[in-house]
Design a protein around this motif. Structure first.
Motif, PDB file in Angstrom:
ATOM      1  N   ALA A   1     -49.603   0.181 -32.558  1.00 35.27           N
ATOM      2  CA  ALA A   1     -48.350  -0.154 -33.229  1.00 35.27           C
ATOM      3  C   ALA A   1     -47.650  -1.357 -32.616  1.00 35.27           C
TER       4      ALA A   1
ATOM      5  N   GLY B   1     -61.314  -1.852 -32.532  1.00 33.25           N
ATOM      6  CA  GLY B   1     -60.082  -1.509 -31.833  1.00 33.25           C
ATOM      7  C   GLY B   1     -60.139  -1.864 -30.361  1.00 33.25           C
TER       8      GLY B   1
ATOM      9  N   VAL C   1     -49.049   3.222 -29.075  1.00 33.51           N
ATOM     10  CA  VAL C   1     -49.724   3.821 -30.220  1.00 33.51           C
ATOM     11  C   VAL C   1     -48.707   4.147 -31.301  1.00 33.51           C
ATOM     12  N   ASP C   2     -49.157   4.087 -32.541  1.00 35.70           N
ATOM     13  CA  ASP C   2     -48.297   4.410 -33.672  1.00 35.70           C
ATOM     14  C   ASP C   2     -47.779   5.839 -33.563  1.00 35.70           C
TER      15      ASP C   2
ATOM     16  N   GLY D   1     -47.341   8.576 -29.980  1.00 35.24           N
ATOM     17  CA  GLY D   1     -48.489   8.503 -29.088  1.00 35.24           C
ATOM     18  C   GLY D   1     -48.131   7.942 -27.736  1.00 35.24           C
TER      19      GLY D   1
ATOM     20  N   TRP E   1     -58.468   3.305 -28.985  1.00 34.54           N
ATOM     21  CA  TRP E   1     -57.670   3.285 -30.204  1.00 34.54           C
ATOM     22  C   TRP E   1     -58.257   2.326 -31.242  1.00 34.54           C
ATOM     23  N   THR E   2     -58.087   2.684 -32.500  1.00 31.84           N
ATOM     24  CA  THR E   2     -58.432   1.766 -33.586  1.00 31.84           C
ATOM     25  C   THR E   2     -57.252   0.819 -33.788  1.00 31.84           C
ATOM     26  N   TRP E   3     -57.483  -0.235 -34.547  1.00 30.75           N
ATOM     27  CA  TRP E   3     -56.398  -1.174 -34.834  1.00 30.75           C
ATOM     28  C   TRP E   3     -55.284  -0.502 -35.627  1.00 30.75           C
ATOM     29  N   ASP E   4     -55.637   0.446 -36.478  1.00 31.39           N
ATOM     30  CA  ASP E   4     -54.614   1.133 -37.264  1.00 31.39           C
ATOM     31  C   ASP E   4     -53.702   1.991 -36.386  1.00 31.39           C
ATOM     32  N   GLU E   5     -54.219   2.435 -35.239  1.00 37.80           N
ATOM     33  CA  GLU E   5     -53.414   3.262 -34.340  1.00 37.80           C
ATOM     34  C   GLU E   5     -52.478   2.437 -33.462  1.00 37.80           C
TER      35      GLU E   5
END
Length: 259
Positions: A185, A167, A201-202, A205, A179-183
């Motif tokens: 957005a 991330g 952030v997704d 956030g 942040w991770t890549w999944d977080e």
């Protein structure tokens, strides 16, 4: 620890935002700051009171030093420039060393008039009998201490933006990113007087905006790189290797896609 600089022309479908207002380096601002030193210089030269000359001379040095700091900071900003730390895995966009050092130098410059005023007070040297004039140097010193302390506290945070296989982390003084890549957005470049990297952030956030001084690299270039790895998860394995190599891979992949 060295920093590799490059100016790749990473293909992007997004419009470029200039890193300077109106796309021009505002050197005129340095000249304006220098002009503020004219009055204290004249007073230091023309007045025969030793104490006043000492304080005005210190103030002139502070102003001229501030102009020099501004000039140095402007010199670290350049269209398409990318600064990457080659000693780290992943792509670590790091600010120029000057961007970290200048705030401490500026804070130290703000202390000079107070040092001169202390000498005047202790030596009972002749000066202008003005409460404002004799106390203003101490106010500047408090501001200088605040600048130094604030930037010293920020040193605890990672500088720039580190793009890894897991991330993103870093961005000193512009909001903490871890942040991770999944977080992540959304990635973009804010529309304004100068380019700023926008990371969202997704969900509900936080939103982080960082100009080139905080990144050490053109936000347009950084946004292109981050967006590539956000859109192509399979390419993130390249971030386990040296940054310059991963950056070249991004450049080649984007050019192949464009062609």
């Amino acid at each position: 620890m060295g920093i590799v600089t490059a100016s790749p022309r990473l293909p992007s479908t997004e419009p470029r935002i200039p890193v300077f207002p109106n796309g021009r380096r505002p050197t005129w601002l340095v000249a304006v700051v220098v002009l503020f030193a004219v009055l204290p210089v004249l007073m230091a030269v023309a007045d025969d009171r030793v104490g006043l000359r000492l304080v005005m001379g210190a103030l002139a040095l502070t102003i001229l030093g501030a102009a020099a700091c501004l000039h140095v900071l402007f010199g670290t900003i350049q269209e398409r420039l990318v600064r990457v730390d080659p000693s780290a895995s992943g792509i670590w966009f790091r600010p120029a060393p000057a961007a970290t050092a200048v705030p401490f130098v500026f804070g130290g410059l703000l202390l000079l008039p107070a040092v001169a005023q202390i000498v005047v007070d202790l030596g009972d040297l002749a000066t202008m009998p003005s409460f404002l004039l004799t106390r203003a140097p101490y106010a500047l010193a408090l501001l200088g201490v605040g600048v130094i302390v604030m930037n010293a506290v920020r040193l605890r945070e990672p500088a720039g933006l580190h793009v890894t296989a897991e991330g993103l982390e870093g961005i000193r003084g512009r909001g903490r990113v871890d942040w991770t890549w999944d977080e992540l957005a959304e990635v973009g470049v804010g529309i304004g007087p100068v380019a700023k990297l926008n990371l969202v952030v997704d969900g509900a956030g936080p939103r982080v905006e960082a100009p080139m001084l905080a990144l050490g690299s053109d936000p347009n270039q950084v946004a292109t790189v981050v967006r590539y790895f956000l859109d192509v998860p399979s390419a993130r394995a390249e971030l386990n290797g040296p940054g310059p190599v991963a950056l070249r891979s991004v450049d080649e992949a984007l050019r192949a896609r464009e062609g």
